[in-house]
Design a protein around this motif. Structure first.
Motif, PDB file in Angstrom:
ATOM      1  N   UNK A  40      -2.406  -3.275   5.648  1.00  0.00           N
ATOM      2  CA  UNK A  40      -2.057  -4.391   4.903  1.00  0.00           C
ATOM      3  C   UNK A  40      -3.451  -5.302   4.772  1.00  0.00           C
ATOM      4  N   UNK A  41      -3.567  -6.173   3.858  1.00  0.00           N
ATOM      5  CA  UNK A  41      -4.581  -6.765   3.691  1.00  0.00           C
ATOM      6  C   UNK A  41      -5.491  -7.382   4.869  1.00  0.00           C
ATOM      7  N   UNK A  42      -6.867  -7.404   4.785  1.00  0.00           N
ATOM      8  CA  UNK A  42      -7.453  -7.881   6.130  1.00  0.00           C
ATOM      9  C   UNK A  42      -7.320  -9.458   6.247  1.00  0.00           C
ATOM     10  N   UNK A  43      -6.993 -10.061   5.233  1.00  0.00           N
ATOM     11  CA  UNK A  43      -6.385 -11.610   5.501  1.00  0.00           C
ATOM     12  C   UNK A  43      -5.155 -11.714   6.267  1.00  0.00           C
ATOM     13  N   UNK A  44      -4.435 -10.504   6.374  1.00  0.00           N
ATOM     14  CA  UNK A  44      -3.135 -10.649   7.124  1.00  0.00           C
ATOM     15  C   UNK A  44      -3.313  -9.845   8.329  1.00  0.00           C
ATOM     16  N   UNK A  54      -8.645  -4.126   1.557  1.00  0.00           N
ATOM     17  CA  UNK A  54      -9.093  -5.274   0.738  1.00  0.00           C
ATOM     18  C   UNK A  54      -8.195  -6.131   0.040  1.00  0.00           C
ATOM     19  N   UNK A  55      -7.211  -5.452  -0.493  1.00  0.00           N
ATOM     20  CA  UNK A  55      -6.234  -6.158  -1.188  1.00  0.00           C
ATOM     21  C   UNK A  55      -4.818  -5.506  -1.122  1.00  0.00           C
ATOM     22  N   UNK A  56      -3.937  -6.287  -1.576  1.00  0.00           N
ATOM     23  CA  UNK A  56      -2.471  -5.657  -1.678  1.00  0.00           C
ATOM     24  C   UNK A  56      -2.588  -5.076  -3.020  1.00  0.00           C
ATOM     25  N   UNK A  57      -1.583  -3.994  -3.027  1.00  0.00           N
ATOM     26  CA  UNK A  57      -1.315  -3.098  -4.188  1.00  0.00           C
ATOM     27  C   UNK A  57      -2.190  -2.059  -4.346  1.00  0.00           C
ATOM     28  N   UNK A  63       0.983  -1.284   0.083  1.00  0.00           N
ATOM     29  CA  UNK A  63      -0.010   0.181   0.008  1.00  0.00           C
ATOM     30  C   UNK A  63       0.795   1.188   0.050  1.00  0.00           C
ATOM     31  N   UNK A  64       0.308   2.382  -0.474  1.00  0.00           N
ATOM     32  CA  UNK A  64       0.964   3.735  -0.478  1.00  0.00           C
ATOM     33  C   UNK A  64       0.004   4.763  -0.139  1.00  0.00           C
ATOM     34  N   UNK A  65       0.414   5.649   0.461  1.00  0.00           N
ATOM     35  CA  UNK A  65      -0.579   6.815   0.688  1.00  0.00           C
ATOM     36  C   UNK A  65      -0.039   7.979   1.733  1.00  0.00           C
ATOM     37  N   UNK A  90       1.264   5.143 -10.841  1.00  0.00           N
ATOM     38  CA  UNK A  90       2.077   3.981 -10.306  1.00  0.00           C
ATOM     39  C   UNK A  90       1.313   2.408 -10.751  1.00  0.00           C
ATOM     40  N   UNK A  91       0.205   2.389 -11.088  1.00  0.00           N
ATOM     41  CA  UNK A  91      -0.358   1.151 -11.494  1.00  0.00           C
ATOM     42  C   UNK A  91      -1.330   0.494 -10.368  1.00  0.00           C
ATOM     43  N   UNK A  92      -0.788   1.041  -9.069  1.00  0.00           N
ATOM     44  CA  UNK A  92      -1.755   0.550  -7.846  1.00  0.00           C
ATOM     45  C   UNK A  92      -3.193   0.705  -8.262  1.00  0.00           C
ATOM     46  N   UNK A  93      -4.169   0.055  -7.479  1.00  0.00           N
ATOM     47  CA  UNK A  93      -5.576   0.145  -7.704  1.00  0.00           C
ATOM     48  C   UNK A  93      -6.325   0.282  -6.633  1.00  0.00           C
TER      49      UNK A  93
END
Length: 449
Positions: A261-265, A270-273, A177-179, A237-240
């Protein structure tokens, strides 16, 4: 790390980088305050609709009167001074510039100025991120085809975040992630220019001293600017984006890898990237200790056990599993840092961030119940705020870009919180900004899957 040396060489050769700027507001004033002190830079011209106001601003930021006494562009060249005009077309066509800085904040004007500059062989530094999210991918493509540079503005957060992402990828890290940080509560989406300073918590003396525009600064507090800036980051950057846009989780600068980081982690994404903006306020309004309100960040993933060992050993701001780590910049200096973009474009032929895709959009969203016949007042106003939305979703649903929600009349009533559609407003299909936007959509939109 040699831009200052290259600028010094241009100065020694008697050939400084020739710069023009359109818009002498807050960002423009911040850049100009440093430009007068930068070796190898000559601000040839400034275009602003309020010439007298521009002159007063220059005096306010420390320019000596003789620095902006030029009576023409030729006079500015001859005496190494600056010509102030209300004619932006003349600045672009007759200023003899290397680089144009577009700092109006008006999407339609920004698009028009950018296309004109590219057609005249100028590099463009697009401070006007509002224009970038309306049509940046197309503008960057046009510049590339013309052999010029289209660049995001260093010092503004999107360019700094794009640099974080580039750093991570150049080091072989997966970007999770980035922000950036901001001051956020859910109720701020209804903020107006009348309430903005209460939400910021600033003393009115600070507001007065800084000559702060309440409508512009309201776009920071109501969530709009966050949506705009994160869309610019995604497209550069191509991030979504996340399916429902930004969630603004409260987070300190030391917990970025745990939260973003993703919820699964165990995180919130919602997702990585993807992109996220973290809040400096807990939902009860209390301040987050060690917050990142003015900073930027990237969260990376260690894809090997060895990298994770290093995250732990070197205290690289890891999460509790040591699988993820973060890097942050505590603040940004906005226009005071813009010279990096100017020098990079002119001397290296490289942008400090530039759109490569159309992944994210910013959609006009009702701040309150809107009635048929009302005229929208655009970014930071009383009617709408800008919500980050996946570009594919925006196109499929026919959502109205925030940048085109200015001075257009509502055709039907819309409830608070509802995202507006093109069909909800009276749109002038012959408007140049609308035409460019539609062309950009056709050029970059992927077909329906």
């Amino acid at each position: 790390m040699n831009l200052s040396r290259m600028l010094a060489q241009r100065e020694a050769a008697g050939d400084p980088v020739k710069v023009g700027i359109i818009g002498c507001g807050k960002f423009g004033a911040m850049y100009l305050s440093q430009a007068r002190l930068t070796t190898g830079i000559h601000v040839v011209g400034i275009a602003d609709l309020n010439v007298a106001g521009a002159r007063e601003t220059l005096t306010h930021i420390g320019w000596e009167a003789e620095r902006f006494a030029a009576r023409s562009f030729d006079d500015a060249e001859k005496h190494r001074s600056t010509f102030i005009t209300d004619d932006s077309t003349s600045l672009i066509q007759d200023g003899g510039l290397d680089v144009l800085i577009e700092a109006t904040g008006d999407p339609a004007a920004g698009i028009r100025h950018c296309l004109m500059a590219i057609s005249h062989g100028l590099h463009v530094v697009m401070v006007n991120v509002e224009a970038d999210v309306v049509a940046g991918p197309l503008l960057a493509r046009r510049a590339e085809l013309a052999g010029t540079v289209y660049s995001l503005a260093w010092g503004d957060q999107p360019a700094l975040i794009a640099e974080h992402v580039d750093w991570a990828r150049a080091c072989g890290f997966k970007v999770v992630s980035a922000g950036k940080g901001t001051r956020y509560l859910p109720s701020f989406h209804q903020s107006t220019p009348d309430t903005v300073w209460d939400h910021f918590g600033w003393d009115l003396e600070v507001v007065k001293r800084g000559r702060l525009n309440p409508k512009m600064f309201n776009s920071f507090i109501d969530g709009t600017k966050s949506g705009i800036e994160m869309s610019a980051v995604c497209n550069a950057t191509g991030l979504t984006p996340q399916p429902d846009g930004l969630a603004f989780p409260p987070c300190s600068r030391f917990d970025l890898a745990e939260v973003c980081k993703p919820t699964e982690n165990g995180g919130t994404l919602t997702h990585s990237g993807t992109t996220e903006v973290v809040s400096s306020l807990h939902r009860d309004g209390t301040e987050v200790e060690g917050h990142l309100q003015y900073g930027t960040f990237v969260v990376i993933e260690g894809e090997t056990d060895y990298a994770r060992y290093c995250f732990e050993e070197y205290h690289m701001l890891p999460d509790s599993s040591f699988r993820f780590a973060s890097l942050y910049r505590p603040t940004h200096m906005i226009g005071l840092e813009l010279g990096v973009s100017v020098a990079s474009a002119a001397l290296r032929g490289e942008p400090t961030g530039s759109p490569v895709a159309f992944n994210s959009d910013v959609v006009a969203t009702a701040k309150r119940d809107l009635a048929a016949g009302e005229v929208l007042d655009g970014e930071g106003g009383f009617c709408v705020w800008g919500k980050q939305t996946a570009a594919r979703t925006s196109l499929d649903e026919g959502y109205l870009p925030l940048g085109l929600a200015q001075n257009v009349k509502m055709k039907r009533s819309v409830a608070i919180g509802e995202r507006l559609k093109w069909a909800d407003v009276e749109i002038d299909s012959d408007d140049d900004a609308v035409k460019v936007r539609r062309e950009m959509e056709a050029m970059f939109a992927a077909p329906n899957s």
